[in-house]
Design an enzyme around this catalytic site. Sequence first.
Site, PDB file in Angstrom:
ATOM      1  N   ASP A 254     -23.352   4.442 -10.444  1.00  0.00           N
ATOM      2  CA  ASP A 254     -23.670   4.054 -11.811  1.00  0.00           C
ATOM      3  C   ASP A 254     -22.979   4.994 -12.818  1.00  0.00           C
ATOM      4  OD1 ASP A 254     -25.440   2.519 -13.676  1.00  0.00           O
ATOM      5  OD2 ASP A 254     -26.344   4.488 -14.021  1.00  0.00           O
ATOM      6  N   GLU A 291     -18.854   2.171 -11.453  1.00  0.00           N
ATOM      7  CA  GLU A 291     -18.968   1.432 -12.719  1.00  0.00           C
ATOM      8  C   GLU A 291     -18.384   2.281 -13.851  1.00  0.00           C
ATOM      9  OE1 GLU A 291     -22.337  -0.019 -15.933  1.00  0.00           O
ATOM     10  OE2 GLU A 291     -22.480   1.858 -14.837  1.00  0.00           O
TER      11      GLU A 291
END
Length: 551
Positions: A254, A291
């Site tokens: 993330d 990401e």
Amino acid sequence: MKRFLYIIILLIGFTGCEKNPIPDPDPDPPVVPRDDISRYDARAWDGVKRGGVYYEIFVRSFADSNNDGIGDIKGITDKLDYLSELGISGIWLTPVHPSPSYHGYDVDNYKAIKSEYGTMADFEAMVTKARSLGIKVILDLVMNHTSKFHPWFTTSISSTDNQYRNYFLFAPSTDVPGWISSGKVPMTNSYYSGQWHNVPSGTTSYKYMGMFSDWMPDLNYGTIDTCQNSEPFREMTEIATFWIGKGVDGFRLDAVKHIYQSEDSDENPRFLEKYFNELKKIKPDIYMVGENLTGDYNKVAPYYRGLPALFNFDAWYKLIYVLENSHAKWYPKDISDMSAKFESYRTGAINATKLSNHDEDRTLSRLGNNRDLAKMAASILLTMSGSPYLYYGEEIGMMGMKSTGDENVREPFLWDSSASDTYRTKWRTPQYSTDASVPPLSVQKKDLTSIYRVYEKFIKLRNTYPSLASGTLTYPSNLETYSKNFMVFYREVPGERLMIIHNVSSTTSTYAFEHSVRNAIADMGNVTYTKINATSISVTMPPYSTIIFEL
Ligand SMILES: [Ca+2]
Ligand SMILES: [Ca+2]
């Protein structure tokens, strides 16, 4: 490339009153079901999941096994057969750990399963079944920050000399900018007041850094040169090792551009390189996808120094432009250019393509609720090079816009009509994807014209044909001569070469070219073609249609 030059492009708007210049021996082809895959002679899928299609599961909304309204691990286990039949190669689970939030992106304990989602035994059973079906499992790993309730943080704020103090970033409330400018706060080189929050108890004369919010204190990995020696780095290595021991294949990382403050410096790529290489020692074939949320793939490219795969948001934004403007012909070149740029940072760079995900408007909604465009998006994604990720519910055309909350794009999956839907989650009343607006999976499976059938068809093709799964991408060298509505490209592995044509427009057109084709293997939208002679062919493409030829 020479072969491309033989293609003679005769793109003629064909609206019914214009005359097709190519003799057509079969002007009235039999009416066939719009999405009947059997019309053309695709090979039978041997069951090997070679397509590399990943499926993102928003755990809370996917499948509820115990009727408490909340999606859970056992629900996923029970639906693995569905995902296997769909041809999914791997699943990405949004965070499964204890967390104060419904989404889980603020973790209290990285080595446990949130009790609402089940037990560690449930998780192990899920992984075992996934492996037996040839489905990989990757977990979301939130490395930038923890929850403010994580024991590391609650202990760290208690005093200035406890063992967890250095896990986070602190500075005296009266002089945060001064401490940053004098280099006393690692990882951070500039001051944004909104990112610094009052310590709520204990050392209350200090502030702590939380990039996203005061609920999410950022972890402190120290300076980039020494990060591998920091306690959080050691902890994150141990956490990943723990889950590898549970059988997971890798991780989705993330917010990787926020670990170090500067998105464009080499710090984050270097950090990720160290972390990935550390875990490769434990699992040589470990997979990681990062990401880096940006609309500029040039900013993503340097991150391939650290990771084998990164999500390509730019490819989705460009595809939206293609679909909304019927301006399709350059897209294969765009994707090819992106891949080349990524390859310049890492040999074998994996271009993790996607439509929408849990942070974006749902695909169908983003495309103005135009089902033809949503099908076209799926058809392009699944025939293009890259490693496609599907967000749960995209395959049934779930809808949702973020404008009134992220929850709108994370609504309960519709398995069956509500009266008989035993797995539907109920933690939230849907605003967009309701019984009235989205036919459930059970209905779409039987409907040849459904969005689901498009996903099923093209995933199956991707699993069947190695060239679609992992072949090289090329495109005609004379793209400038093409109608902008058409997307034409080739996918190839040794011994197998496919030509894919998409008509991204609301007009029926006839496409005539000199090319020897062996046969068509599949279409979408009732495409017909005629072999004129051994080396030329005429293809009539209805609006928003696709055809794939074996060459
Ligand atoms: Ca449940
Ligand atoms: Ca950070």
